[in-house]
Scaffold this motif. Structure first.
Motif, PDB file in Angstrom:
ATOM      1  N   MET A   1       0.839  -1.199   0.000  1.00 33.86           N
ATOM      2  CA  MET A   1       0.000   0.000   0.000  1.00 33.86           C
ATOM      3  C   MET A   1       0.871   1.246   0.000  1.00 33.86           C
ATOM      4  SD  MET A   1      -3.201  -0.895  -0.064  1.00 33.86           S
ATOM      5  CE  MET A   1      -4.117   0.507   0.600  1.00 33.86           C
ATOM      6  N   HIS A   2       0.344   2.336  -0.540  1.00 34.02           N
ATOM      7  CA  HIS A   2       1.060   3.602  -0.583  1.00 34.02           C
ATOM      8  C   HIS A   2       0.369   4.641   0.298  1.00 34.02           C
ATOM      9  CE1 HIS A   2       3.411   1.852  -3.664  1.00 34.02           C
ATOM     10  NE2 HIS A   2       2.550   1.985  -4.637  1.00 34.02           N
ATOM     11  N   SER A   3      -0.205   4.203   1.426  1.00 32.96           N
ATOM     12  CA  SER A   3      -0.965   5.129   2.256  1.00 32.96           C
ATOM     13  C   SER A   3      -0.105   6.228   2.864  1.00 32.96           C
ATOM     14  CB  SER A   3      -1.678   4.363   3.381  1.00 32.96           C
ATOM     15  OG  SER A   3      -0.729   3.645   4.153  1.00 32.96           O
ATOM     16  N   ASN A   4       1.228   6.034   2.839  1.00 35.68           N
ATOM     17  CA  ASN A   4       2.129   7.052   3.389  1.00 35.68           C
ATOM     18  C   ASN A   4       2.508   8.123   2.371  1.00 35.68           C
ATOM     19  OD1 ASN A   4       3.587   5.287   1.825  1.00 35.68           O
ATOM     20  ND2 ASN A   4       5.452   5.424   3.083  1.00 35.68           N
ATOM     21  N   ILE A   5       1.935   8.070   1.185  1.00 34.32           N
ATOM     22  CA  ILE A   5       2.236   9.068   0.159  1.00 34.32           C
ATOM     23  C   ILE A   5       1.798  10.454   0.636  1.00 34.32           C
ATOM     24  CG2 ILE A   5       1.476   9.917  -2.099  1.00 34.32           C
ATOM     25  CD1 ILE A   5       1.577   7.074  -3.108  1.00 34.32           C
ATOM     26  N   GLN A   6       2.675  11.391   0.481  1.00 37.45           N
ATOM     27  CA  GLN A   6       2.362  12.773   0.844  1.00 37.45           C
ATOM     28  C   GLN A   6       2.268  13.622  -0.423  1.00 37.45           C
ATOM     29  OE1 GLN A   6       1.708  13.738   4.096  1.00 37.45           O
ATOM     30  NE2 GLN A   6       1.884  11.523   4.450  1.00 37.45           N
ATOM     31  N   LEU A   7       1.144  14.285  -0.615  1.00 40.09           N
ATOM     32  CA  LEU A   7       0.950  15.160  -1.757  1.00 40.09           C
ATOM     33  C   LEU A   7       1.241  16.592  -1.343  1.00 40.09           C
ATOM     34  CD1 LEU A   7      -2.406  13.655  -3.105  1.00 40.09           C
ATOM     35  CD2 LEU A   7      -0.078  13.102  -3.804  1.00 40.09           C
ATOM     36  N   PRO A   8       2.099  17.298  -2.054  1.00 37.69           N
ATOM     37  CA  PRO A   8       2.409  18.682  -1.688  1.00 37.69           C
ATOM     38  C   PRO A   8       1.152  19.548  -1.638  1.00 37.69           C
ATOM     39  CG  PRO A   8       3.918  17.879  -3.379  1.00 37.69           C
ATOM     40  CD  PRO A   8       2.850  16.845  -3.240  1.00 37.69           C
ATOM     41  N   ASP A   9       1.113  20.460  -0.683  1.00 38.73           N
ATOM     42  CA  ASP A   9      -0.053  21.339  -0.538  1.00 38.73           C
ATOM     43  C   ASP A   9      -0.306  22.129  -1.816  1.00 38.73           C
ATOM     44  OD1 ASP A   9      -0.423  20.455   2.032  1.00 38.73           O
ATOM     45  OD2 ASP A   9       0.643  22.145   2.961  1.00 38.73           O
ATOM     46  N   ALA A  10       0.772  22.585  -2.456  1.00 35.21           N
ATOM     47  CA  ALA A  10       0.606  23.373  -3.683  1.00 35.21           C
ATOM     48  C   ALA A  10      -0.001  22.519  -4.797  1.00 35.21           C
ATOM     49  CB  ALA A  10       1.956  23.935  -4.129  1.00 35.21           C
ATOM     50  N   PHE A  11       0.342  21.238  -4.813  1.00 32.35           N
ATOM     51  CA  PHE A  11      -0.232  20.333  -5.808  1.00 32.35           C
ATOM     52  C   PHE A  11      -1.723  20.128  -5.552  1.00 32.35           C
ATOM     53  CE2 PHE A  11      -1.343  15.824  -6.750  1.00 32.35           C
ATOM     54  CZ  PHE A  11      -1.347  15.921  -8.123  1.00 32.35           C
ATOM     55  N   ILE A  12      -2.087  19.900  -4.300  1.00 35.71           N
ATOM     56  CA  ILE A  12      -3.500  19.729  -3.962  1.00 35.71           C
ATOM     57  C   ILE A  12      -4.293  20.978  -4.332  1.00 35.71           C
ATOM     58  CG2 ILE A  12      -5.128  19.432  -2.059  1.00 35.71           C
ATOM     59  CD1 ILE A  12      -3.087  17.613  -0.722  1.00 35.71           C
ATOM     60  N   ALA A  13      -3.711  22.142  -4.063  1.00 35.43           N
ATOM     61  CA  ALA A  13      -4.389  23.392  -4.413  1.00 35.43           C
ATOM     62  C   ALA A  13      -4.571  23.499  -5.925  1.00 35.43           C
ATOM     63  CB  ALA A  13      -3.594  24.583  -3.880  1.00 35.43           C
ATOM     64  N   ALA A  14      -3.538  23.101  -6.685  1.00 37.67           N
ATOM     65  CA  ALA A  14      -3.626  23.153  -8.148  1.00 37.67           C
ATOM     66  C   ALA A  14      -4.697  22.204  -8.655  1.00 37.67           C
ATOM     67  CB  ALA A  14      -2.267  22.817  -8.763  1.00 37.67           C
ATOM     68  N   MET A  15      -4.798  21.026  -8.047  1.00 38.21           N
ATOM     69  CA  MET A  15      -5.810  20.059  -8.458  1.00 38.21           C
ATOM     70  C   MET A  15      -7.219  20.561  -8.141  1.00 38.21           C
ATOM     71  SD  MET A  15      -4.246  17.625 -10.032  1.00 38.21           S
ATOM     72  CE  MET A  15      -3.178  18.948 -10.614  1.00 38.21           C
ATOM     73  N   LYS A  16      -7.380  21.218  -6.998  1.00 36.31           N
ATOM     74  CA  LYS A  16      -8.683  21.774  -6.644  1.00 36.31           C
ATOM     75  C   LYS A  16      -9.168  22.767  -7.693  1.00 36.31           C
ATOM     76  CE  LYS A  16      -8.625  21.283  -1.596  1.00 36.31           C
ATOM     77  NZ  LYS A  16      -8.537  21.993  -0.301  1.00 36.31           N
ATOM     78  N   ASN A  17      -8.230  23.490  -8.268  1.00 34.92           N
ATOM     79  CA  ASN A  17      -8.587  24.519  -9.252  1.00 34.92           C
ATOM     80  C   ASN A  17      -9.049  23.922 -10.582  1.00 34.92           C
ATOM     81  OD1 ASN A  17      -8.079  26.724  -7.607  1.00 34.92           O
ATOM     82  ND2 ASN A  17      -5.925  26.849  -8.218  1.00 34.92           N
ATOM     83  N   ILE A  18      -8.619  22.709 -10.899  1.00 35.61           N
ATOM     84  CA  ILE A  18      -8.932  22.144 -12.217  1.00 35.61           C
ATOM     85  C   ILE A  18      -9.849  20.927 -12.155  1.00 35.61           C
ATOM     86  CG2 ILE A  18      -6.754  22.981 -13.190  1.00 35.61           C
ATOM     87  CD1 ILE A  18      -5.711  20.091 -13.073  1.00 35.61           C
ATOM     88  N   MET A  19     -10.033  20.349 -10.973  1.00 34.61           N
ATOM     89  CA  MET A  19     -10.847  19.141 -10.867  1.00 34.61           C
ATOM     90  C   MET A  19     -12.318  19.472 -11.085  1.00 34.61           C
ATOM     91  SD  MET A  19     -10.995  16.312  -7.801  1.00 34.61           S
ATOM     92  CE  MET A  19      -9.218  16.130  -7.858  1.00 34.61           C
ATOM     93  N   PRO A  20     -13.034  18.722 -11.924  1.00 36.73           N
ATOM     94  CA  PRO A  20     -14.465  18.974 -12.125  1.00 36.73           C
ATOM     95  C   PRO A  20     -15.234  18.924 -10.807  1.00 36.73           C
ATOM     96  CG  PRO A  20     -13.630  17.414 -13.738  1.00 36.73           C
ATOM     97  CD  PRO A  20     -12.534  17.618 -12.755  1.00 36.73           C
ATOM     98  N   ALA A  21     -16.278  19.742 -10.724  1.00 36.62           N
ATOM     99  CA  ALA A  21     -17.068  19.831  -9.497  1.00 36.62           C
ATOM    100  C   ALA A  21     -17.701  18.494  -9.114  1.00 36.62           C
ATOM    101  CB  ALA A  21     -18.149  20.895  -9.666  1.00 36.62           C
ATOM    102  N   SER A  22     -17.895  17.621 -10.101  1.00 41.19           N
ATOM    103  CA  SER A  22     -18.522  16.322  -9.835  1.00 41.19           C
ATOM    104  C   SER A  22     -17.596  15.345  -9.122  1.00 41.19           C
ATOM    105  CB  SER A  22     -18.988  15.694 -11.152  1.00 41.19           C
ATOM    106  OG  SER A  22     -17.875  15.518 -12.031  1.00 41.19           O
ATOM    107  N   LEU A  23     -16.298  15.672  -9.043  1.00 39.81           N
ATOM    108  CA  LEU A  23     -15.329  14.787  -8.416  1.00 39.81           C
ATOM    109  C   LEU A  23     -14.944  15.285  -7.032  1.00 39.81           C
ATOM    110  CD1 LEU A  23     -12.949  13.961 -11.415  1.00 39.81           C
ATOM    111  CD2 LEU A  23     -14.982  12.725 -10.642  1.00 39.81           C
TER     112      LEU A  23
END
Length: 474
Positions: free
Chosen positions: A1-23
């Protein structure tokens, strides 16, 4: 499992900006922390899907179809004793271990039933998953130019092409930005699976995001714009290009495609991929692209665009200094003699769509469709080497068997499991059958696994060194 994966805050913010509202962002993060389902693609140059499924059932493998690839399957198999990559079926080239999302770009290239291409460019080809998939979709006809910029990865590319029985490929080792100038309007179809930031690969590579930054994305995007311009210039008018990445950022995806449209205007048409498979609409963008977040199909993150060329565009002027081409096309008499001797010796008929070329003592089979390009670009390897000349005729080569031969009792030797293991470890074999003379097609079951030569009562191993394995075989 990769449950210890850490996603950078800036990456999460970038994804929030482009991810469709349905997701859901929570589902996105959870998907990134799950390991990928293992998937394979049946190599129809070697075996039919129906026959492969029968073998899989016999071995206890559970297969689930990949909806966008008729030859692709998610697989559940017990690998505690033998990894899939060391099974006899894999080593014989019957299947390719390939992430399901990466099967999508070649499928998008051959979207319609009438998509039959005689000249295809795979602009960034290593390690060869998409190259071998395209070769199978072409049924080894025409010519497939497989380019890889990294010299160290060309060997891996060639080994996979060789294992899968591909004979219509010509390999090159260039920066993909050269093709628009060197081979303008030369290809019916182009696949540009562009180098990218790899945001979609975190499920198989926990370190994929270690050096993530928007600065690096902008830098990569500029390279991608250069590559897509060159790929489009190399495309014939009326031809089709697929642009794909294993990343999610719009800068590397939609904006790269928009750059091409802004540059060439009405010469560029984006073609919708909604018909590629049943649930494609779930990730379809307004332009008709597929922008795939990993939670939607439980896959890697991916992007795929299909682009049509409607008119000629300007291409760079280049000064070519290629030197003398070191091969000579065989005269008709020599060509016929080689074909007849191969048929008499091993029961193999060379395809009519191949041309025999000679270089010193080496005999090669080039795809006929390659000939117009031979004086235009330097190739590192073309077609397959079929023989070396010697005093008594021709010494046939490994790829003659793996690319052209089928099981033939008159010209073959069948190995048992223990002998087949020895063969793949590069060792000579002493078969149970009576000794013969000269070259012989080596088979395990009904699968051709190489070419050997009788020396007394043993078969001398002819397996190329790069295909030799040393442990944990089937």
């Amino acid at each position: 499992m990769h449950s210890n994966i850490q996603l950078p805050d800036a990456f999460i913010a970038a994804m929030k900006n482009i991810m469709p509202a349905s997701l859901s962002m929570d589902e996105f993060i959870a998907a990134c922390q799950r390991p990928l389902r293992k998937s394979i693609r049946v190599n129809t140059l070697k075996i039919s899907v129906a026959d492969f499924m029968q073998r899989a059932q016999h071995k206890g493998w559970q297969l689930e179809p990949v909806p966008w690839c008729e030859t692709g399957f998610w697989i559940e198999a017990d690998e505690s004793q033998v990894p899939l990559g060391n099974t006899a079926e894999h080593m014989a080239g019957l299947f390719y271990i390939q992430e399901a999302s990466s099967m999508m770009p070649p499928a998008a290239l051959f979207l319609n039933e009438n998509d039959q291409f005689s000249a295809v460019l795979d602009s960034a080809a290593a390690p060869g998953s998409k190259t071998t998939q395209i070769a199978a979709l072409m049924n080894n006809e025409g010519v497939l130019v497989a380019n890889e910029f990294s010299a160290s990865r060309v060997k891996v590319l060639h080994a996979n092409i060789e294992r899968c029985g591909v004979r219509n490929a010509a390999l090159t080792n260039f920066d993909g930005r050269v093709f628009g100038g060197w081979l303008p309007e030369q290809f019916d179809a182009v696949l540009l699976d562009a180098p990218c930031s790899g945001e979609g690969t975190i499920r198989k590579d926990p370190d994929a995001m270690k050096n993530w930054s928007m600065d690096s994305i902008h830098s990569i995007a500029q390279t991608q714009k250069d590559l897509i311009e060159s790929a489009f210039q190399a495309l014939k008018v009326g031809g089709v290009m697929v642009y794909s990445t294993c990343t999610l950022s719009v800068e590397e995806n939609q904006q790269v495609c928009s750059h091409l449209k802004d540059l060439y205007g009405d010469a560029v048409t984006f073609e919708s991929l909604e018909a590629l498979f049943t649930d494609a609409h779930k990730t379809l963008t307004p332009e008709g692209f597929l922008h795939i977040f990993p939670q939607v199909y439980d896959s890697e993150g991916f992007f795929v665009a299909r682009i049509r060329k409607n008119a000629s565009v300007p291409t760079p002027e280049v000064k070519k200094k290629l030197g003398k081409f070191p091969f000579e096309k065989a005269a008709k008499k020599i060509d016929q003699a080689i074909r007849e001797q191969l048929n008499n010796t091993l029961g193999i008929e060379l395809p009519a769509t191949g041309q025999i070329w000679l270089r010193d003592k080496d005999v090669w089979l080039f795809p006929s469709a390659l000939e117009p390009m031979l004086g235009e670009l330097r190739f590192s390897r073309m077609g397959i080497k079929i023989a070396e000349t010697h005093k008594q005729g021709y010494r046939w080569q490994h790829q003659v068997a793996t690319c052209l031969a089928k099981w033939n009792a008159d010209h073959g030797v069948e190995l048992n499991t223990e002998q087949a293991r020895e063969w793949f470890m590069g060792r000579d074999i002493r078969p149970e059958q009576a000794a013969g003379k000269g070259e012989v097609i080596v088979c395990y079951g009904n699968d051709v696994i190489g070419l050997g030569k009788w020396v007394g009562n043993r078969v001398k191993n002819g397996l190329p060194r790069e295909l030799v394995r040393d442990k944990n075989l089937f």
